[in-house]
Design a protein around this motif. Structure first.
Motif, PDB file in Angstrom:
ATOM      1  N   VAL A 103       0.853  -1.183   0.000  1.00 45.07           N
ATOM      2  CA  VAL A 103       0.000   0.000   0.000  1.00 45.07           C
ATOM      3  C   VAL A 103       0.890   1.235   0.000  1.00 45.07           C
ATOM      4  CG1 VAL A 103      -1.664   1.302   1.393  1.00 45.07           C
ATOM      5  CG2 VAL A 103      -1.880  -1.175   1.204  1.00 45.07           C
ATOM      6  N   ASP A 104       0.616   2.175  -0.899  1.00 45.81           N
ATOM      7  CA  ASP A 104       1.369   3.432  -0.954  1.00 45.81           C
ATOM      8  C   ASP A 104       0.757   4.392   0.053  1.00 45.81           C
ATOM      9  OD1 ASP A 104       2.910   5.603  -1.525  1.00 45.81           O
ATOM     10  OD2 ASP A 104       2.414   5.681  -3.662  1.00 45.81           O
ATOM     11  N   VAL A 105       1.503   4.715   1.102  1.00 45.11           N
ATOM     12  CA  VAL A 105       0.972   5.548   2.176  1.00 45.11           C
ATOM     13  C   VAL A 105       1.313   7.031   2.009  1.00 45.11           C
ATOM     14  CG1 VAL A 105       0.945   3.633   3.798  1.00 45.11           C
ATOM     15  CG2 VAL A 105       2.964   5.096   3.665  1.00 45.11           C
ATOM     16  N   VAL A 106       1.945   7.379   0.909  1.00 43.30           N
ATOM     17  CA  VAL A 106       2.303   8.767   0.641  1.00 43.30           C
ATOM     18  C   VAL A 106       1.304   9.334  -0.363  1.00 43.30           C
ATOM     19  CG1 VAL A 106       4.087  10.313  -0.264  1.00 43.30           C
ATOM     20  CG2 VAL A 106       4.728   8.331   1.119  1.00 43.30           C
ATOM     21  N   GLU A 107       0.752  10.501  -0.049  1.00 45.37           N
ATOM     22  CA  GLU A 107      -0.255  11.102  -0.922  1.00 45.37           C
ATOM     23  C   GLU A 107       0.339  11.963  -2.031  1.00 45.37           C
ATOM     24  OE1 GLU A 107      -2.965  13.129   1.705  1.00 45.37           O
ATOM     25  OE2 GLU A 107      -3.930  11.255   2.294  1.00 45.37           O
ATOM     26  N   PHE A 108       1.639  12.207  -1.989  1.00 46.77           N
ATOM     27  CA  PHE A 108       2.276  13.036  -3.005  1.00 46.77           C
ATOM     28  C   PHE A 108       2.610  12.205  -4.236  1.00 46.77           C
ATOM     29  CE2 PHE A 108       3.510  14.834   1.126  1.00 46.77           C
ATOM     30  CZ  PHE A 108       2.869  16.058   1.031  1.00 46.77           C
ATOM     31  N   GLU A 109       2.493  12.808  -5.416  1.00 47.77           N
ATOM     32  CA  GLU A 109       2.806  12.098  -6.646  1.00 47.77           C
ATOM     33  C   GLU A 109       4.309  12.006  -6.901  1.00 47.77           C
ATOM     34  OE1 GLU A 109       0.620  13.448 -10.036  1.00 47.77           O
ATOM     35  OE2 GLU A 109      -1.249  13.564  -8.907  1.00 47.77           O
ATOM     36  N   SER A 110       5.111  12.844  -6.250  1.00 43.42           N
ATOM     37  CA  SER A 110       6.544  12.904  -6.537  1.00 43.42           C
ATOM     38  C   SER A 110       7.344  11.733  -5.956  1.00 43.42           C
ATOM     39  CB  SER A 110       7.131  14.225  -6.023  1.00 43.42           C
ATOM     40  OG  SER A 110       6.903  14.338  -4.638  1.00 43.42           O
ATOM     41  N   PHE A 111       6.809  11.023  -4.971  1.00 44.14           N
ATOM     42  CA  PHE A 111       7.493   9.849  -4.438  1.00 44.14           C
ATOM     43  C   PHE A 111       6.484   8.916  -3.780  1.00 44.14           C
ATOM     44  CE2 PHE A 111       7.521  12.868  -0.983  1.00 44.14           C
ATOM     45  CZ  PHE A 111       7.359  12.113   0.171  1.00 44.14           C
ATOM     46  N   SER A 112       6.951   7.719  -3.430  1.00 42.67           N
ATOM     47  CA  SER A 112       6.074   6.692  -2.845  1.00 42.67           C
ATOM     48  C   SER A 112       6.649   6.195  -1.532  1.00 42.67           C
ATOM     49  CB  SER A 112       5.936   5.498  -3.795  1.00 42.67           C
ATOM     50  OG  SER A 112       5.284   5.875  -4.970  1.00 42.67           O
ATOM     51  N   GLY A 113       5.778   5.651  -0.735  1.00 36.99           N
ATOM     52  CA  GLY A 113       6.157   4.999   0.514  1.00 36.99           C
ATOM     53  C   GLY A 113       5.324   3.742   0.640  1.00 36.99           C
ATOM     54  N   LEU A 114       5.847   2.635   0.120  1.00 36.29           N
ATOM     55  CA  LEU A 114       5.075   1.390   0.094  1.00 36.29           C
ATOM     56  C   LEU A 114       5.219   0.638   1.416  1.00 36.29           C
ATOM     57  CD1 LEU A 114       5.932   0.187  -3.506  1.00 36.29           C
ATOM     58  CD2 LEU A 114       3.874   1.368  -2.740  1.00 36.29           C
ATOM     59  N   ARG A 115       4.100   0.113   1.904  1.00 37.16           N
ATOM     60  CA  ARG A 115       4.078  -0.699   3.115  1.00 37.16           C
ATOM     61  C   ARG A 115       3.324  -1.988   2.817  1.00 37.16           C
ATOM     62  NH1 ARG A 115       6.868   2.985   3.967  1.00 37.16           N
ATOM     63  NH2 ARG A 115       6.892   4.423   5.692  1.00 37.16           N
ATOM     64  N   GLN A 116       3.889  -3.115   3.258  1.00 38.15           N
ATOM     65  CA  GLN A 116       3.202  -4.392   3.071  1.00 38.15           C
ATOM     66  C   GLN A 116       2.916  -5.072   4.397  1.00 38.15           C
ATOM     67  OE1 GLN A 116       4.876  -7.113   0.208  1.00 38.15           O
ATOM     68  NE2 GLN A 116       2.856  -7.954  -0.162  1.00 38.15           N
ATOM     69  N   ARG A 117       3.723  -4.790   5.424  1.00 37.17           N
ATOM     70  CA  ARG A 117       3.458  -5.340   6.754  1.00 37.17           C
ATOM     71  C   ARG A 117       3.439  -4.183   7.732  1.00 37.17           C
ATOM     72  NH1 ARG A 117       6.209 -10.716   8.809  1.00 37.17           N
ATOM     73  NH2 ARG A 117       4.896 -11.438   7.118  1.00 37.17           N
ATOM     74  N   VAL A 118       2.321  -4.057   8.461  1.00 33.73           N
ATOM     75  CA  VAL A 118       2.173  -2.952   9.408  1.00 33.73           C
ATOM     76  C   VAL A 118       1.660  -3.479  10.742  1.00 33.73           C
ATOM     77  CG1 VAL A 118       1.711  -1.273   7.579  1.00 33.73           C
ATOM     78  CG2 VAL A 118      -0.201  -2.395   8.718  1.00 33.73           C
ATOM     79  N   SER A 119       1.962  -2.740  11.787  1.00 37.08           N
ATOM     80  CA  SER A 119       1.447  -3.037  13.132  1.00 37.08           C
ATOM     81  C   SER A 119       0.764  -1.792  13.655  1.00 37.08           C
ATOM     82  CB  SER A 119       2.576  -3.437  14.075  1.00 37.08           C
ATOM     83  OG  SER A 119       3.154  -4.648  13.682  1.00 37.08           O
ATOM     84  N   ALA A 120      -0.319  -2.012  14.395  1.00 36.35           N
ATOM     85  CA  ALA A 120      -1.038  -0.888  14.979  1.00 36.35           C
ATOM     86  C   ALA A 120      -1.830  -1.362  16.183  1.00 36.35           C
ATOM     87  CB  ALA A 120      -1.988  -0.265  13.950  1.00 36.35           C
ATOM     88  N   MET A 121      -2.145  -0.428  17.060  1.00 38.16           N
ATOM     89  CA  MET A 121      -3.020  -0.715  18.194  1.00 38.16           C
ATOM     90  C   MET A 121      -4.429  -0.307  17.794  1.00 38.16           C
ATOM     91  SD  MET A 121      -0.704   0.265  21.477  1.00 38.16           S
ATOM     92  CE  MET A 121      -0.005   1.774  20.825  1.00 38.16           C
ATOM     93  N   VAL A 122      -5.379  -1.235  18.003  1.00 36.84           N
ATOM     94  CA  VAL A 122      -6.762  -0.985  17.612  1.00 36.84           C
ATOM     95  C   VAL A 122      -7.713  -1.335  18.752  1.00 36.84           C
ATOM     96  CG1 VAL A 122      -6.324  -1.389  15.156  1.00 36.84           C
ATOM     97  CG2 VAL A 122      -7.056  -3.289  16.605  1.00 36.84           C
ATOM     98  N   SER A 123      -8.905  -0.760  18.692  1.00 34.08           N
ATOM     99  CA  SER A 123      -9.968  -1.110  19.632  1.00 34.08           C
ATOM    100  C   SER A 123     -10.512  -2.482  19.261  1.00 34.08           C
ATOM    101  CB  SER A 123     -11.092  -0.073  19.540  1.00 34.08           C
ATOM    102  OG  SER A 123     -11.731  -0.180  18.280  1.00 34.08           O
TER     103      SER A 123
END
Length: 149
Positions: A103-123
């Protein structure tokens, strides 16, 4: 309602309902007595027995290996649960997800930040407390079969 109670959390919620009903009738019902009443509704001798029996039921909303879907930093994803850990006191869960496609987590068209494995705290509802600057939760996750996001 009692036939749908399978966890201690649900039983405690039912006890709170009983207390609210008693208050509406102008009666007082302690939390302990409400828990005992719920245990009797469920067919148990007392709350300790019910609590021990219900505590064997999973309260984790997601299981390792389960297919999930949702949004991570506003981007849709499909993937699998890689790990789940309950936070202290059952406040929520730390989940690690592995996306089928990065998943590309960067909203700018000039570069990308791809993530495939993420961790988060959720309810327990699968929504992270952390939010983007515009108030959108970082992560919204749920079972693939019940996708409502």
């Amino acid at each position: 309602m009692t036939n749908t109670i399978t966890t201690r959390r649900q039983a405690k919620a039912r006890a709170m309902e009983l207390r609210a009903e008693a208050r509406q009738q102008g009666k007082s019902l302690s939390h302990a007595r409400a828990l005992e009443a719920v245990a009797h509704e469920l067919g148990y001798r007392d709350w300790n027995t019910a609590s021990a029996r219900l505590s064997n039921q999973p309260e984790i909303p997601l299981q390792v290996g389960e297919r999930v879907t949702g949004r991570y930093l506003k981007q849709p994803f499909n993937g699998r649960v890689h790990a789940v850990r309950e936070l202290a006191g059952g406040l929520g869960f730390e989940v690690t997800l592995h996306f089928d496609e990065p998943v590309d987590v960067v909203e700018f068209e000039s570069f990308s930040g791809l993530r495939q494995r993420v961790s988060a705290m959720v309810s327990e509802d699968g929504v992270s407390w952390d939010k983007t600057s515009d108030g959108i939760p970082h992560l919204i996750v749920q079972r693939e079969e019940t996708f409502l996001v």
